[in-house]
Write a protein that holds these residues in place. Sequence first.
Motif, PDB file in Angstrom:
ATOM      1  N   ILE A   1       0.842  -1.205   0.000  1.00  0.00           N
ATOM      2  CA  ILE A   1       0.000   0.000   0.000  1.00  0.00           C
ATOM      3  C   ILE A   1       0.871   1.247   0.000  1.00  0.00           C
ATOM      4  O   ILE A   1       0.611   2.204  -0.736  1.00  0.00           O
ATOM      5  CB  ILE A   1      -0.937  -0.004   1.227  1.00  0.00           C
ATOM      6  CG1 ILE A   1      -1.970  -1.133   1.097  1.00  0.00           C
ATOM      7  CG2 ILE A   1      -1.646   1.346   1.379  1.00  0.00           C
ATOM      8  CD1 ILE A   1      -2.749  -1.402   2.362  1.00  0.00           C
ATOM      9  N   ARG A   2       1.907   1.230   0.810  1.00  0.00           N
ATOM     10  CA  ARG A   2       2.807   2.384   0.876  1.00  0.00           C
ATOM     11  C   ARG A   2       3.586   2.583  -0.420  1.00  0.00           C
ATOM     12  O   ARG A   2       4.040   3.693  -0.709  1.00  0.00           O
ATOM     13  CB  ARG A   2       3.788   2.203   2.037  1.00  0.00           C
ATOM     14  CG  ARG A   2       3.140   2.395   3.398  1.00  0.00           C
ATOM     15  CD  ARG A   2       4.184   2.504   4.465  1.00  0.00           C
ATOM     16  NE  ARG A   2       3.580   2.878   5.734  1.00  0.00           N
ATOM     17  CZ  ARG A   2       3.793   2.249   6.879  1.00  0.00           C
ATOM     18  NH1 ARG A   2       4.600   1.208   6.916  1.00  0.00           N
ATOM     19  NH2 ARG A   2       3.213   2.651   7.991  1.00  0.00           N
ATOM     20  N   SER A   3       3.732   1.521  -1.171  1.00  0.00           N
ATOM     21  CA  SER A   3       4.477   1.598  -2.431  1.00  0.00           C
ATOM     22  C   SER A   3       3.605   1.994  -3.609  1.00  0.00           C
ATOM     23  O   SER A   3       4.051   1.934  -4.759  1.00  0.00           O
ATOM     24  CB  SER A   3       5.163   0.256  -2.714  1.00  0.00           C
ATOM     25  OG  SER A   3       6.063  -0.084  -1.673  1.00  0.00           O
TER      26      SER A   3
ATOM     27  N   LEU B   1      -5.851  -0.813   0.243  1.00  0.00           N
ATOM     28  CA  LEU B   1      -6.095  -0.302   1.585  1.00  0.00           C
ATOM     29  C   LEU B   1      -7.474  -0.691   2.100  1.00  0.00           C
ATOM     30  O   LEU B   1      -7.632  -1.069   3.263  1.00  0.00           O
ATOM     31  CB  LEU B   1      -5.935   1.229   1.601  1.00  0.00           C
ATOM     32  CG  LEU B   1      -6.174   1.922   2.949  1.00  0.00           C
ATOM     33  CD1 LEU B   1      -5.305   1.311   4.040  1.00  0.00           C
ATOM     34  CD2 LEU B   1      -5.895   3.424   2.817  1.00  0.00           C
ATOM     35  N   GLY B   2      -8.479  -0.602   1.244  1.00  0.00           N
ATOM     36  CA  GLY B   2      -9.813  -1.010   1.654  1.00  0.00           C
ATOM     37  C   GLY B   2      -9.852  -2.466   2.061  1.00  0.00           C
ATOM     38  O   GLY B   2     -10.504  -2.842   3.045  1.00  0.00           O
TER      39      GLY B   2
ATOM     40  N   LEU C   1     -13.357   5.132   7.737  1.00  0.00           N
ATOM     41  CA  LEU C   1     -13.157   6.248   6.807  1.00  0.00           C
ATOM     42  C   LEU C   1     -11.959   7.095   7.225  1.00  0.00           C
ATOM     43  O   LEU C   1     -11.159   7.517   6.377  1.00  0.00           O
ATOM     44  CB  LEU C   1     -14.420   7.110   6.731  1.00  0.00           C
ATOM     45  CG  LEU C   1     -15.623   6.492   6.022  1.00  0.00           C
ATOM     46  CD1 LEU C   1     -16.856   7.381   6.170  1.00  0.00           C
ATOM     47  CD2 LEU C   1     -15.323   6.263   4.535  1.00  0.00           C
ATOM     48  N   ALA C   2     -11.833   7.338   8.539  1.00  0.00           N
ATOM     49  CA  ALA C   2     -10.701   8.126   9.031  1.00  0.00           C
ATOM     50  C   ALA C   2      -9.385   7.379   8.803  1.00  0.00           C
ATOM     51  O   ALA C   2      -8.375   7.990   8.431  1.00  0.00           O
ATOM     52  CB  ALA C   2     -10.893   8.434  10.513  1.00  0.00           C
ATOM     53  N   ALA C   3      -9.387   6.069   9.019  1.00  0.00           N
ATOM     54  CA  ALA C   3      -8.180   5.275   8.799  1.00  0.00           C
ATOM     55  C   ALA C   3      -7.781   5.298   7.326  1.00  0.00           C
ATOM     56  O   ALA C   3      -6.596   5.392   6.988  1.00  0.00           O
ATOM     57  CB  ALA C   3      -8.404   3.840   9.269  1.00  0.00           C
ATOM     58  N   HIS C   4      -8.762   5.227   6.450  1.00  0.00           N
ATOM     59  CA  HIS C   4      -8.484   5.265   5.007  1.00  0.00           C
ATOM     60  C   HIS C   4      -7.922   6.632   4.621  1.00  0.00           C
ATOM     61  O   HIS C   4      -6.941   6.730   3.862  1.00  0.00           O
ATOM     62  CB  HIS C   4      -9.765   4.984   4.224  1.00  0.00           C
ATOM     63  CG  HIS C   4      -9.538   4.605   2.804  1.00  0.00           C
ATOM     64  ND1 HIS C   4      -9.234   5.534   1.825  1.00  0.00           N
ATOM     65  CD2 HIS C   4      -9.562   3.393   2.169  1.00  0.00           C
ATOM     66  CE1 HIS C   4      -9.084   4.930   0.660  1.00  0.00           C
ATOM     67  NE2 HIS C   4      -9.270   3.622   0.853  1.00  0.00           N
ATOM     68  N   ARG C   5      -8.529   7.684   5.157  1.00  0.00           N
ATOM     69  CA  ARG C   5      -8.107   9.041   4.815  1.00  0.00           C
ATOM     70  C   ARG C   5      -6.714   9.358   5.357  1.00  0.00           C
ATOM     71  O   ARG C   5      -5.902  10.015   4.693  1.00  0.00           O
ATOM     72  CB  ARG C   5      -9.115  10.037   5.398  1.00  0.00           C
ATOM     73  CG  ARG C   5      -8.818  11.505   5.087  1.00  0.00           C
ATOM     74  CD  ARG C   5      -9.716  12.408   5.904  1.00  0.00           C
ATOM     75  NE  ARG C   5      -9.419  12.306   7.330  1.00  0.00           N
ATOM     76  CZ  ARG C   5     -10.330  12.112   8.277  1.00  0.00           C
ATOM     77  NH1 ARG C   5     -11.618  12.000   7.968  1.00  0.00           N
ATOM     78  NH2 ARG C   5      -9.971  12.031   9.547  1.00  0.00           N
ATOM     79  N   ASP C   6      -6.417   8.877   6.566  1.00  0.00           N
ATOM     80  CA  ASP C   6      -5.190   9.281   7.249  1.00  0.00           C
ATOM     81  C   ASP C   6      -4.123   8.188   7.268  1.00  0.00           C
ATOM     82  O   ASP C   6      -3.209   8.241   8.087  1.00  0.00           O
ATOM     83  CB  ASP C   6      -5.520   9.680   8.698  1.00  0.00           C
ATOM     84  CG  ASP C   6      -6.496  10.845   8.766  1.00  0.00           C
ATOM     85  OD1 ASP C   6      -6.500  11.682   7.832  1.00  0.00           O
ATOM     86  OD2 ASP C   6      -7.262  10.912   9.750  1.00  0.00           O
ATOM     87  N   PHE C   7      -4.227   7.218   6.378  1.00  0.00           N
ATOM     88  CA  PHE C   7      -3.289   6.095   6.426  1.00  0.00           C
ATOM     89  C   PHE C   7      -1.843   6.544   6.290  1.00  0.00           C
ATOM     90  O   PHE C   7      -0.932   5.894   6.820  1.00  0.00           O
ATOM     91  CB  PHE C   7      -3.613   5.065   5.343  1.00  0.00           C
ATOM     92  CG  PHE C   7      -2.836   3.781   5.478  1.00  0.00           C
ATOM     93  CD1 PHE C   7      -3.176   2.844   6.442  1.00  0.00           C
ATOM     94  CD2 PHE C   7      -1.738   3.530   4.662  1.00  0.00           C
ATOM     95  CE1 PHE C   7      -2.440   1.680   6.589  1.00  0.00           C
ATOM     96  CE2 PHE C   7      -1.007   2.363   4.800  1.00  0.00           C
ATOM     97  CZ  PHE C   7      -1.353   1.430   5.767  1.00  0.00           C
TER      98      PHE C   7
END
Length: 219
Positions: A22-24, A30-31, A68-74
Amino acid sequence: MSSVPLATGAPENSISDLITRIRSGGRQSLGELLQIYRNYLNVLATTQLDARLRRRMSTSDLVQETMLAAHRDFDQFRGHSEGELLAWLRQILSHHLSHAMERNVYAKKRDIRREVSLDRVAKRIDDSIAGLSNLIPDPMATPSEIVSRRELAAELSDQLAKLKPSYHDVIVYRNLQGCSFDEIAKKMDIKSGAARMLWLRAIAKFKEVCDINVSGGSP
């Protein structure tokens, strides 16, 4: 229970690999990663919403806000392991729960003694995790080791979700919310003796489901 698989049914390095991917640039995964922990967050949220909050928001609302917050702020997540990810998700959940209480319960009360402490909310969530982990004790682990294995709580949340609703609810009420059998009886509209028998059957089924999962079979 040291052989209990993680919430994904996959090795820990699979979660680490997914985080790295995901970071790459594999943001589309991510979902998928967050969805793995929906049952875990749902159990924690269920144990923390008291009667006052339930009149204003549902468990699913709180979990959805957290996801939603985790997805937005990952991008703010700095960890690499499943344990670190679970700690981060719990922090987000406690933040949203705290603000929900301030907004919906204490909005018109200015008494600073009634302000919600994030630390207090987080402590209640940690207690819920300990209660969940203790449902299936590990004879080889000390109590502190059981509490520290957050991955086990995530796995048990998935197993709990496999039970029929009445079994799921009575375990949550009794083991995670600490309700008496009289209180459970009122919540479920049954007699106190029936609540106790339902709980005994639910615990037996829960342990059976977990044992089957460990041995590799299907419930």
